[in-house]
Design an enzyme around this catalytic site. Structure first.
Site, PDB file in Angstrom:
ATOM      1  N   GLU A 127      74.880  42.381  31.680  1.00 48.72           N
ATOM      2  CA  GLU A 127      75.997  41.773  32.420  1.00 48.72           C
ATOM      3  C   GLU A 127      76.246  42.430  33.783  1.00 48.72           C
ATOM      4  O   GLU A 127      77.326  42.950  34.077  1.00 48.72           O
ATOM      5  CB  GLU A 127      77.261  41.833  31.555  1.00 48.72           C
ATOM      6  CG  GLU A 127      77.087  41.094  30.225  1.00 48.72           C
ATOM      7  CD  GLU A 127      78.291  41.174  29.306  1.00 48.72           C
ATOM      8  OE1 GLU A 127      79.423  41.327  29.799  1.00 48.72           O
ATOM      9  OE2 GLU A 127      78.087  41.076  28.073  1.00 48.72           O
TER      10      GLU A 127
ATOM     11  N   GLU B 272      72.579  37.010  21.336  1.00 44.48           N
ATOM     12  CA  GLU B 272      73.914  37.225  20.750  1.00 44.48           C
ATOM     13  C   GLU B 272      74.552  35.896  20.311  1.00 44.48           C
ATOM     14  O   GLU B 272      75.731  35.666  20.480  1.00 44.48           O
ATOM     15  CB  GLU B 272      74.833  37.927  21.757  1.00 44.48           C
ATOM     16  CG  GLU B 272      74.259  39.207  22.334  1.00 44.48           C
ATOM     17  CD  GLU B 272      75.195  39.916  23.285  1.00 44.48           C
ATOM     18  OE1 GLU B 272      76.385  39.560  23.341  1.00 44.48           O
ATOM     19  OE2 GLU B 272      74.754  40.853  23.987  1.00 44.48           O
TER      20      GLU B 272
HETATM   21  O1  G3I Z   1      84.886  52.721  17.247  1.00 47.52           O
HETATM   22  C1  G3I Z   1      86.197  52.722  17.847  1.00 47.52           C
HETATM   23  C2  G3I Z   1      87.225  53.263  16.873  1.00 47.52           C
HETATM   24  O2  G3I Z   1      86.918  54.635  16.584  1.00 47.52           O
HETATM   25  C3  G3I Z   1      88.605  53.142  17.487  1.00 47.52           C
HETATM   26  O3  G3I Z   1      89.572  53.543  16.533  1.00 47.52           O
HETATM   27  C4  G3I Z   1      88.867  51.702  17.903  1.00 47.52           C
HETATM   28  C5  G3I Z   1      90.212  51.611  18.617  1.00 47.52           C
HETATM   29  O4  G3I Z   1      90.346  50.292  19.108  1.00 47.52           O
HETATM   30  O5  G3I Z   1      87.838  51.241  18.821  1.00 47.52           O
HETATM   31  C6  G3I Z   1      86.561  51.300  18.198  1.00 47.52           C
HETATM   32  O6  G3I Z   1      85.611  50.860  19.140  1.00 47.52           O
HETATM   33  C7  G3I Z   1      85.629  49.443  19.295  1.00 47.52           C
HETATM   34  C8  G3I Z   1      84.203  48.943  19.067  1.00 47.52           C
HETATM   35  O7  G3I Z   1      84.114  47.527  19.345  1.00 47.52           O
HETATM   36  C9  G3I Z   1      83.737  49.177  17.630  1.00 47.52           C
HETATM   37  O8  G3I Z   1      84.574  48.425  16.778  1.00 47.52           O
HETATM   38  C10 G3I Z   1      86.052  49.138  20.733  1.00 47.52           C
HETATM   39  O9  G3I Z   1      87.431  49.458  20.858  1.00 47.52           O
HETATM   40  C11 G3I Z   1      85.842  47.646  21.013  1.00 47.52           C
HETATM   41  O10 G3I Z   1      86.095  47.407  22.401  1.00 47.52           O
HETATM   42  C12 G3I Z   1      84.398  47.271  20.719  1.00 47.52           C
HETATM   43  O11 G3I Z   1      84.274  45.879  20.947  1.00 47.52           O
HETATM   44  C13 G3I Z   1      82.914  45.452  21.072  1.00 47.52           C
HETATM   45  C14 G3I Z   1      82.717  44.880  22.491  1.00 47.52           C
HETATM   46  O12 G3I Z   1      81.386  44.359  22.629  1.00 47.52           O
HETATM   47  C15 G3I Z   1      82.916  45.930  23.555  1.00 47.52           C
HETATM   48  O13 G3I Z   1      81.918  46.929  23.426  1.00 47.52           O
HETATM   49  C16 G3I Z   1      82.658  44.367  20.037  1.00 47.52           C
HETATM   50  O14 G3I Z   1      82.705  44.933  18.722  1.00 47.52           O
HETATM   51  C17 G3I Z   1      81.285  43.747  20.275  1.00 47.52           C
HETATM   52  O15 G3I Z   1      81.092  42.625  19.410  1.00 47.52           O
HETATM   53  C18 G3I Z   1      81.164  43.264  21.727  1.00 47.52           C
HETATM   54  O16 G3I Z   1      79.842  42.800  21.919  1.00 47.52           O
HETATM   55  C19 G3I Z   1      79.535  42.363  23.260  1.00 47.52           C
HETATM   56  C20 G3I Z   1      78.110  42.807  23.593  1.00 47.52           C
HETATM   57  O17 G3I Z   1      77.998  44.204  23.440  1.00 47.52           O
HETATM   58  C21 G3I Z   1      77.731  42.346  24.994  1.00 47.52           C
HETATM   59  N1  G3I Z   1      77.878  40.879  25.125  1.00 47.52           N
HETATM   60  C22 G3I Z   1      79.248  40.412  24.789  1.00 47.52           C
HETATM   61  C23 G3I Z   1      79.611  40.828  23.369  1.00 47.52           C
HETATM   62  C24 G3I Z   1      80.974  40.295  22.976  1.00 47.52           C
HETATM   63  O18 G3I Z   1      81.956  40.874  23.802  1.00 47.52           O
END
Ligand code: G3I
Length: 366
Positions: free
Chosen positions: A166, A275
């Site tokens: 991205e 994805e």
């Molecule tokens: O692991 C921490 C946890 O320790 C903490 O307590 C919690 C607090 O909110 O956050 C947790 O991390 C989260 C992580 O997912 C694991 O669950 C992050 O906050 C959260 O922002 C993260 O969201 C992910 C997002 O990407 C941002 O990285 C989503 O699961 C994931 O499905 C999403 O995937 C993205 C691809 O990587 C790129 N393309 C778009 C796609 C959808 O947004």
């Protein structure tokens, strides 16, 4: 992309959803379809020289036996949903946490699956300590250390990497549609070239992928990605494939998909579906109607791609509706109703849905 439901439809949907969610599994109405007797997607993929996979988190694989059984049955490829992102694998400059990525690699190897990596450089999601270092002019050094360390750790085991994720957003109004980010501000577009060159140095055998979203339904984005890829190729940058994330929507038309695929093919690059899931932006009352809309969009999407070229990797972003990022109300403000979405191949009880059948049929005809 998200329609405002009428109050009546909203109340009806919420009531239906709540009832469905509260009913124990055996009490939920049996779906109107049964694809359970068909061979798994991985068997079909292997017969066609393809990979079908899903994004997973190690904890889910370990804690939910239905989930791990479904992944092992349907997939010959997995990708970490979050475990190998910079903030998760390199949370501080001197701290590396490969445990979760290593756990997924072991699970994949035990189950005869391959694993791809996501994502070495996501300019819009760098940890604060990296943003600070980039602002101090250390961007190149930080990219070299991160990419080198991660790729050396998984060299020869992770065969394909989303090197840059991205990097483009035409709505930001920057030259060539680049996304506004600390890396772009400090280094210009050269951070992308450098990231791919560093990845090729660290693992010369890995497939190096540029990954982005919405090229199927947004002509300016599709053109910006093709222009980026052509520029990388013209400068001799080692890029091998483009990852089309495919976070589809039942409402958005696939208006730029065919010519985008033809452009990728003309560049001599592979196209991966990295994805795939479907956001239900067209209101529908019954699960059957919702599933039909999702399956129709999936089939149209994959049919169009296969009419131009064979995507050797097709991954969905999760495998079951029970665990979809789209169900998370915090996911870009989506799904404010807090309902379970139906945008993945298996339902919340890991039963195959029409979306699963759409993927099966398109692969079978490949
Ligand atoms: O692991 C921490 C946890 O320790 C903490 O307590 C919690 C607090 O909110 O956050 C947790 O991390 C989260 C992580 O997912 C694991 O669950 C992050 O906050 C959260 O922002 C993260 O969201 C992910 C997002 O990407 C941002 O990285 C989503 O699961 C994931 O499905 C999403 O995937 C993205 C691809 O990587 C790129 N393309 C778009 C796609 C959808 O947004």
């Amino acid at each position: 992309m998200f329609t405002r439901m009428s109050r009546r439809a909203f109340l009806k949907t919420t009531a239906l959803a709540t009832a469905g969610l509260l009913l124990p599994r055996f009490a939920r109405a049996e779906p109107a379809y049964d694809f359970e007797s068909l061979p798994p997607l991985r068997k079909l993929a292997e017969a066609k020289g393809l990979f079908f996979g899903a994004a997973i988190e190690p904890e889910l694989f370990r804690l939910n036996k239905d989930f791990s059984a479904a992944i092992k049955k349907e997939c010959n490829l997995i990708v970490p949903e979050n475990a190998l992102k910079w903030r998760h694998v390199h949370p501080e400059e001197k701290k590396w946490t490969f445990r979760r990525g290593d756990a997924l690699l072991s699970l994949a190897q035990e189950a005869g699956m391959k694993m791809r990596g996501h994502a070495l450089v996501w300019p819009g999601a760098l940890p604060a300590w990296v943003v600070e270092g980039v602002g101090q002019g250390r961007g190149a050094a930080l990219l070299e250390e991160h990419i080198g360390t991660v790729l050396e750790h998984y060299r020869g085991e992770i065969f394909s990497w989303d090197v840059v994720n991205e990097a483009l957003e035409p709505l930001h109004g920057l030259k060539d549609g680049h996304r506004r980010s600390p890396l772009f501000a400090a280094m210009g577009p050269g951070y992308i070239d450098l990231s791919f060159r560093l990845a090729a140095q660290a693992d010369p055998k890995a497939q190096l992928v540029y990954n982005d979203f919405l090229m199927e339904a947004d002509p300016p984005k599709a053109q910006a990605v093709l222009n980026l890829l052509r520029g990388l190729k013209d400068r001799g940058v080692p890029v091998h494939a483009v990852g089309l994330q495919a976070h589809l929507s039942t409402r958005k038309k696939l208006e730029s998909l065919e010519w985008f695929c033809k452009g990728v093919k003309d560049l001599g690059l592979e196209l991966l579906v990295t994805e795939l899931d479907v956001w239900e932006s067209v209101p529908a009352d019954t699960d059957e109607e919702r599933d039909r809309l999702v399956a129709d969009k999936t089939r149209a999407f994959l049919d169009t791609i296969f009419s131009v070229m064979k995507p050797r990797q097709i991954l969905t972003w999760g495998i079951s509706d029970r665990n979809s990022w789209l169900s998370n109300p915090k996911a870009n403000g989506k799904n404010k109703e807090g309902r379970l979405v139906r945008g993945l191949p298996l339902d919340e009880d890991f039963r195959r849905k029409p979306m699963w059948r759409a993927i099966y049929d398109v692969m079978a005809q490949a």
